[in-house]
Design a protein around this motif. Structure first.
Motif, mmCIF file in Angstrom:
data_model
loop_
_atom_site.group_PDB
_atom_site.id
_atom_site.type_symbol
_atom_site.label_atom_id
_atom_site.label_comp_id
_atom_site.label_asym_id
_atom_site.label_seq_id
_atom_site.Cartn_x
_atom_site.Cartn_y
_atom_site.Cartn_z
ATOM 1 N N GLU A 50 0.830 -1.204 0.000
ATOM 2 C CA GLU A 50 0.000 0.000 0.000
ATOM 3 C C GLU A 50 0.865 1.255 0.000
ATOM 4 O O GLU A 50 1.964 1.275 0.571
ATOM 5 N N THR A 51 0.344 2.298 -0.629
ATOM 6 C CA THR A 51 1.010 3.595 -0.700
ATOM 7 C C THR A 51 0.058 4.677 -0.217
ATOM 8 O O THR A 51 -1.137 4.644 -0.527
ATOM 9 N N MET A 52 0.594 5.628 0.543
ATOM 10 C CA MET A 52 -0.188 6.757 1.040
ATOM 11 C C MET A 52 0.470 8.050 0.557
ATOM 12 O O MET A 52 1.642 8.301 0.845
ATOM 13 N N LEU A 53 -0.259 8.841 -0.208
ATOM 14 C CA LEU A 53 0.225 10.134 -0.691
ATOM 15 C C LEU A 53 -0.399 11.221 0.168
ATOM 16 O O LEU A 53 -1.624 11.292 0.301
ATOM 17 N N CYS A 54 0.453 12.079 0.752
ATOM 18 C CA CYS A 54 -0.018 13.011 1.783
ATOM 19 C C CYS A 54 0.338 14.461 1.480
ATOM 20 O O CYS A 54 1.376 14.756 0.883
ATOM 21 N N ARG A 55 -0.534 15.355 1.950
ATOM 22 C CA ARG A 55 -0.214 16.773 2.062
ATOM 23 C C ARG A 55 0.053 17.038 3.537
ATOM 24 O O ARG A 55 -0.719 16.636 4.403
ATOM 25 N N THR A 61 4.709 17.672 0.416
ATOM 26 C CA THR A 61 4.029 16.428 0.057
ATOM 27 C C THR A 61 4.941 15.255 0.399
ATOM 28 O O THR A 61 6.166 15.349 0.286
ATOM 29 N N VAL A 62 4.336 14.162 0.809
ATOM 30 C CA VAL A 62 5.099 12.984 1.223
ATOM 31 C C VAL A 62 4.420 11.730 0.689
ATOM 32 O O VAL A 62 3.188 11.646 0.654
ATOM 33 N N ARG A 63 5.247 10.772 0.285
ATOM 34 C CA ARG A 63 4.731 9.462 -0.107
ATOM 35 C C ARG A 63 5.267 8.415 0.864
ATOM 36 O O ARG A 63 6.477 8.313 1.076
ATOM 37 N N PHE A 64 4.365 7.670 1.452
ATOM 38 C CA PHE A 64 4.741 6.586 2.355
ATOM 39 C C PHE A 64 4.385 5.250 1.705
ATOM 40 O O PHE A 64 3.265 5.079 1.217
ATOM 41 N N ASN A 65 5.331 4.328 1.716
ATOM 42 C CA ASN A 65 5.092 2.993 1.181
ATOM 43 C C ASN A 65 5.205 1.961 2.294
ATOM 44 O O ASN A 65 6.180 1.976 3.054
ATOM 45 N N GLU A 66 4.219 1.090 2.380
ATOM 46 C CA GLU A 66 4.288 -0.071 3.267
ATOM 47 C C GLU A 66 4.116 -1.304 2.389
ATOM 48 O O GLU A 66 3.004 -1.696 2.048
ATOM 49 N N PHE A 67 5.255 -1.885 2.005
ATOM 50 C CA PHE A 67 5.250 -3.009 1.069
ATOM 51 C C PHE A 67 5.612 -4.296 1.802
ATOM 52 O O PHE A 67 6.619 -4.356 2.504
ATOM 53 N N ARG A 68 4.814 -5.326 1.604
ATOM 54 C CA ARG A 68 5.048 -6.604 2.270
ATOM 55 C C ARG A 68 5.360 -7.743 1.303
ATOM 56 O O ARG A 68 5.729 -8.823 1.723
ATOM 57 N N ARG A 69 5.209 -7.500 -0.002
ATOM 58 C CA ARG A 69 5.500 -8.564 -0.961
ATOM 59 C C ARG A 69 6.208 -7.955 -2.177
ATOM 60 O O ARG A 69 5.594 -7.656 -3.198
ATOM 61 N N ILE A 70 7.503 -7.752 -2.044
ATOM 62 C CA ILE A 70 8.314 -7.249 -3.146
ATOM 63 C C ILE A 70 9.658 -7.974 -3.128
ATOM 64 O O ILE A 70 10.043 -8.568 -2.116
ATOM 65 N N GLY A 71 10.374 -7.915 -4.249
ATOM 66 C CA GLY A 71 11.684 -8.545 -4.343
ATOM 67 C C GLY A 71 12.746 -7.704 -3.664
ATOM 68 O O GLY A 71 13.515 -6.985 -4.318
ATOM 69 N N HIS A 72 12.790 -7.779 -2.341
ATOM 70 C CA HIS A 72 13.654 -6.908 -1.549
ATOM 71 C C HIS A 72 13.955 -7.598 -0.227
ATOM 72 O O HIS A 72 13.092 -8.293 0.324
ATOM 73 N N PRO A 73 15.170 -7.418 0.324
ATOM 74 C CA PRO A 73 15.489 -8.082 1.595
ATOM 75 C C PRO A 73 14.759 -7.494 2.793
ATOM 76 O O PRO A 73 14.712 -8.104 3.858
#
Length: 217
Positions: A50-55, A61-73
């Protein structure tokens, strides 16, 4: 986005601004293990990422990412872009950068949480042994002089923050003061993410964040 505190707190703590408006978007997971199938998880959550784009309250402006299934350690990282300089953090790299490439500074060694000796030696070549005692899991920039000697050698975590959180909480209780991380700050860390998940479920609807104000001075 139900666990946004690690990412949101970094921006809120550094800038002093808080989220005022946001929209959330999610990736509907289609993996064969069905871990994120609504019918098969107790949260009825279809999103693995999920991604949250904020004012923010300061106009940024800020973008927050909470990723649980990606090709990353896996990591907790931040990139903060200012007008005159920026901070970039990735896996194994922390950099202070400006408009002039020649002035960029690699902060990886300064921020490495490898522990530092509780006794400072005059001889820079002196070797630290187990008997000398070590502040575990902290970096060179952590103000370990604030910590009681009883913390030396004890387990630490989350980039050296655990012992400081405990010390701040106990100190605040003894002196009847609010710790730096208090319920008002915690609300600004967690509420945007909780609501952003609802926005994602509604296709990315723009929403406002209720704010409970600054902590009492």
């Amino acid at each position: 986005m139900f666990y946004p505190t690690h990412s949101v707190s970094m921006v809120v703590s550094v800038t002093g601004a808080h989220v005022t408006n946001f929209c959330g978007m999610g990736f509907v997971d289609q993996h064969e293990d069905n871990l994120y199938t609504c019918e098969d998880n107790v949260w009825k959550n279809p999103f693995s990422n999920e991604t949250m784009l904020c004012r923010m309250s300061d106009g940024s402006t800020v973008r927050f990412n909470e990723f649980r299934r990606i090709g990353h350690p896996g990591t907790v990282g931040m990139r903060l872009y200012g007008t005159e300089a920026s901070y970039e953090e990735q896996v194994g790299s922390q950099m202070w950068v400006t408009k002039d490439r020649s002035t960029c500074v690699d902060l990886s060694k300064e921020l490495a949480c490898e522990g530092i000796p509780s006794i400072q030696f005059d001889d820079p070549m002196a070797k630290v042994t187990g008997a000398d005692g070590t502040h575990v899991g902290v970096s060179r920039v952590h103000p370990v002089h604030r910590l009681p000697k009883e913390f030396v050698g004890l387990p630490n975590g989350h980039h050296g923050s655990h012992q400081f959180l405990v010390h701040d909480f106990v100190t605040a209780y003894i002196h009847r003061q609010l710790p730096p991380n208090n319920v008002w700050q915690a609300a600004r860390y967690i509420i945007p993410g909780l609501l952003a998940h609802g926005s994602a479920l509604q296709g990315g609807q723009l929403m406002e964040v209720p704010d409970f104000g600054d902590f009492p001075k």
